[in-house]
Scaffold this motif. Structure first.
Motif, PDB file in Angstrom:
ATOM      1  N   ARG A 251     104.070  77.460  45.146  1.00  0.00           N
ATOM      2  CA  ARG A 251     104.728  78.741  44.926  1.00  0.00           C
ATOM      3  C   ARG A 251     105.796  78.602  43.846  1.00  0.00           C
ATOM      4  N   ILE A 254     109.598  78.752  44.760  1.00  0.00           N
ATOM      5  CA  ILE A 254     110.231  77.566  45.363  1.00  0.00           C
ATOM      6  C   ILE A 254     110.569  76.540  44.288  1.00  0.00           C
ATOM      7  N   ALA A 283     114.655  73.186  53.474  1.00  0.00           N
ATOM      8  CA  ALA A 283     114.017  74.404  53.979  1.00  0.00           C
ATOM      9  C   ALA A 283     115.075  75.429  54.389  1.00  0.00           C
ATOM     10  N   CYS A 286     116.513  77.014  51.258  1.00  0.00           N
ATOM     11  CA  CYS A 286     115.552  77.982  50.723  1.00  0.00           C
ATOM     12  C   CYS A 286     115.623  79.305  51.493  1.00  0.00           C
ATOM     13  N   THR A 293     110.218  79.001  54.228  1.00  0.00           N
ATOM     14  CA  THR A 293     109.330  77.860  54.061  1.00  0.00           C
ATOM     15  C   THR A 293     109.588  76.874  55.197  1.00  0.00           C
ATOM     16  N   GLU A 297     105.906  72.250  53.608  1.00  0.00           N
ATOM     17  CA  GLU A 297     105.728  72.895  52.299  1.00  0.00           C
ATOM     18  C   GLU A 297     106.758  72.386  51.297  1.00  0.00           C
TER      19      GLU A 297
END
Length: 598
Positions: A251, A254, A283, A286, A293, A297
């Motif tokens: 993605r 990200i 994470a 983010c 996420t 990931e």
């Protein structure tokens, strides 16, 4: 070393293009100033070192390819030098007054004066007075000395008037003539008088006034007289990069946060493979940035980013451009889950959907680009004539050091740049059509002339460059964007010939779609018809299309290109309006060498 600097508002995009370090601009009160180098930006930002480093981290734009290509640690967006960082459009940037030589506006006086670099007010004559008893204002002289190495200085007026001899306390009077480049200067002390001629020669002093406090460089060139308002006094040398989409399952939003977020960069620096705690923390960061996420990931994206950086280290500019072209022709979906739009959205159009129209039969692929991300960086500048400088030369111009010097101010080792989103249209020429054109016209004097030109641009490159300019001129009134806001990007790699016209004039999130919509079936045909009509005739024909360069154009511009038909604003063209020729599209009365000639 000047004790203070002038501050003037400059838009961030202008700071990277027309008003960067070393460029002249006019302040709100009418004083001409020279934008200072990034070294003074840091010193002018009054805060403690740890906070300054944190601020620079927040303003860092990460692009592995650009950083490797330019040899810098990071790219930094210019910041506001005020207590209110909410202002998004204008920033105060340090500058120095230039030129320092001035003369009294009173026609009966015209005495010359010299100001200080830090003076920001209009000067006043300290000799004469007006009828009301006030001191008349002074105005800065209209001409300065510049050389192609980028140096800039005042004319040594006293030495010039006296042919290098001394005159004690010389009192000079400046008299303007019909041409600003040919003033007359009188010495009221000894009676000497001299008028500037067309063949005046000055040794370059190597002065770098945009780097206050640094000594002049050694320079073996002669300096030329240039009007301070001339466009030839500053050519920004910029480098730009388009986002290349990652592999499937990755993605872009990200990756963008991994590059740009200071917190995520710090966590990434301490991450080791399999460190679950760091993955969980990343994470969480983010999520705070609006992207949902998980640790798995995050690990996938960290691996992808590491692989990308390895690939960038081994890639050259041609390979990067080839990857860009692959991405702009790809139909792979770009939208991922979570908040935030992707860096690139591509919509290839099947050629069978287009109706018959001039030029369409010679196009093999069209992509509508509703969204793209561009990073543009100022890597240097030139004067007199545009020159592409090496990264080391450009860095030395901007910072005053030939390479990254960690002993400068904290945060050194970067170049100014900005990130923006926009839209565009990609057009790829049919390889069989343009190869046959080159082969069929190998005996053409016009094509042969392009093939032998020393800048390395072959006839097909001139062709695609000319078509890009024609499309921009035709698209501007239909798209809602002005010509200076539409730019070109030329692709001549791996046996493919294509051009991208795009705009990034909008807000920080992108543009309104007026340009991309012109690539849709039903509208592109009309656009290409207008392109052919525009190529076929110029108001200065037959002078423009003749085999000798039109009067008044630089020697780097061949025939078949002038301001009425092909030339674009400097912000639009990748190579400063060089190597353009309408004849490669429509031919000439004496030579059927045009790409569209059957």
């Amino acid at each position: 070393m000047v004790s203070r600097l002038v501050y003037t508002p400059v838009r961030h995009s202008h700071l990277i293009t027309t008003f960067g370090p070393g460029a002249l601009s006019v302040t709100e009160n009418g004083v001409t100033v020279l934008t200072s180098g990034p070294r003074t930006w840091l010193r002018s930002y009054r805060m403690e070192r740890p906070l300054l480093n944190e601020t620079i981290d927040d303003l860092t734009i990460r692009d592995s390819y650009m950083e490797t290509r330019l040899g810098v640690h990071r790219i930094v967006a210019p910041w506001p030098l005020s207590e209110d960082p909410s202002t998004k459009s204008d920033w105060l940037i340090p500058a120095v007054r230039f030129p320092l030589a001035e003369f009294c506006r009173n026609a009966k006086c015209r005495r010359m004066h010299w100001s200080d670099q830090g003076d920001w007010k209009i000067g006043q004559c300290n000799v004469c007075t007006t009828r009301r008893g006030k001191k008349p204002p002074t105005t800065q002289v209209p001409i300065v000395l510049a050389c192609q190495n980028g140096h800039l200085s005042d004319v040594p007026w006293s030495s010039w008037v006296h042919d290098g001899s001394e005159c004690g306390q010389a009192i000079l009077r400046y008299r303007q003539n019909a041409s600003p480049r040919r003033p007359t200067v009188d010495c009221l002390t000894c009676g000497r008088s001299r008028t500037m001629g067309d063949q005046e020669s000055f040794a370059c002093s190597g002065a770098r006034p945009w780097l206050p406090g640094l000594a002049p460089e050694d320079c073996q060139l002669n300096a030329q007289l240039v009007e301070r308002s001339s466009t030839s006094i500053y050519f920004a040398d910029t480098a730009s990069s388009l986002a290349i989409p990652p592999v499937a399952g990755i993605r872009p939003v990200i990756l963008r946060h991994f590059r740009n977020s200071a917190a995520l960069r710090q966590l990434r620096a301490v991450y080791t493979s399999g460190n679950q705690l760091v993955l969980d923390q990343m994470a969480s960061v983010c999520a705070l940035l609006g992207v949902e996420t998980d640790a798995q990931e995050v690990a996938l994206h960290l691996d992808a980013l590491a692989l990308e950086e390895v690939q960038v280290q081994a890639a050259d500019e041609d390979e990067i451009r080839s990857r860009e072209l692959d991405a702009l022709l790809s139909s792979r979906p770009r939208v991922g889950r979570g908040k935030g739009q992707p860096d690139l959205i591509v919509e290839p159009i099947e050629m069978t959907r287009f109706a018959d129209a001039p030029l369409m039969s010679r196009i093999s692929a069209v992509s509508v680009i509703p969204r793209l991300r561009e990073i543009q960086v100022l890597k240097g500048f030139s004067r007199i004539n545009p020159v592409n400088r090496s990264p080391a030369e450009g860095y030395a111009q901007m910072w005053g050091a030939p390479q990254i010097d960690e002993e400068l101010q904290c945060g050194a080792g970067w170049l100014p740049g900005y990130e923006v989103f926009g839209e565009g249209i990609l057009v790829e020429l049919d390889s069989t059509a343009w190869r046959n054109w080159v082969f069929d016209n190998r005996e053409s004097a016009r094509i042969h002339d392009h093939a032998l030109y020393p800048d390395g641009l072959h006839p097909e490159r001139v062709l695609v460059h000319t078509l890009a300019h024609l499309v921009i001129r035709a698209a501007a009134p239909l798209s809602g964007y002005s010509q200076p806001s539409i730019r070109e990007r030329i692709y001549d790699h791996d046996g493919r010939l294509a051009f991208l016209i795009y705009t990034t004039v909008g807000d920080i999130e992108g543009t309104m779609g007026g340009l991309a919509s012109l690539g849709q079936p039903g509208r592109l045909e009309a656009l290409m018809t207008a392109v052919v009509e525009m190529a076929a005739w110029c108001t200065t024909d037959p002078v423009c299309i003749e085999s000798s360069p039109p009067p008044g154009l630089p020697t780097t511009t061949k025939a078949g290109a002038c301001h009425h038909c092909l030339l674009l604003p400097e912000t639009s063209c990748e190579i400063h309006n060089r190597r353009l020729d309408r004849a490669v599209v429509i031919g000439t009365p004496d030579d059927d060498c045009g790409f569209l000639v059957d």
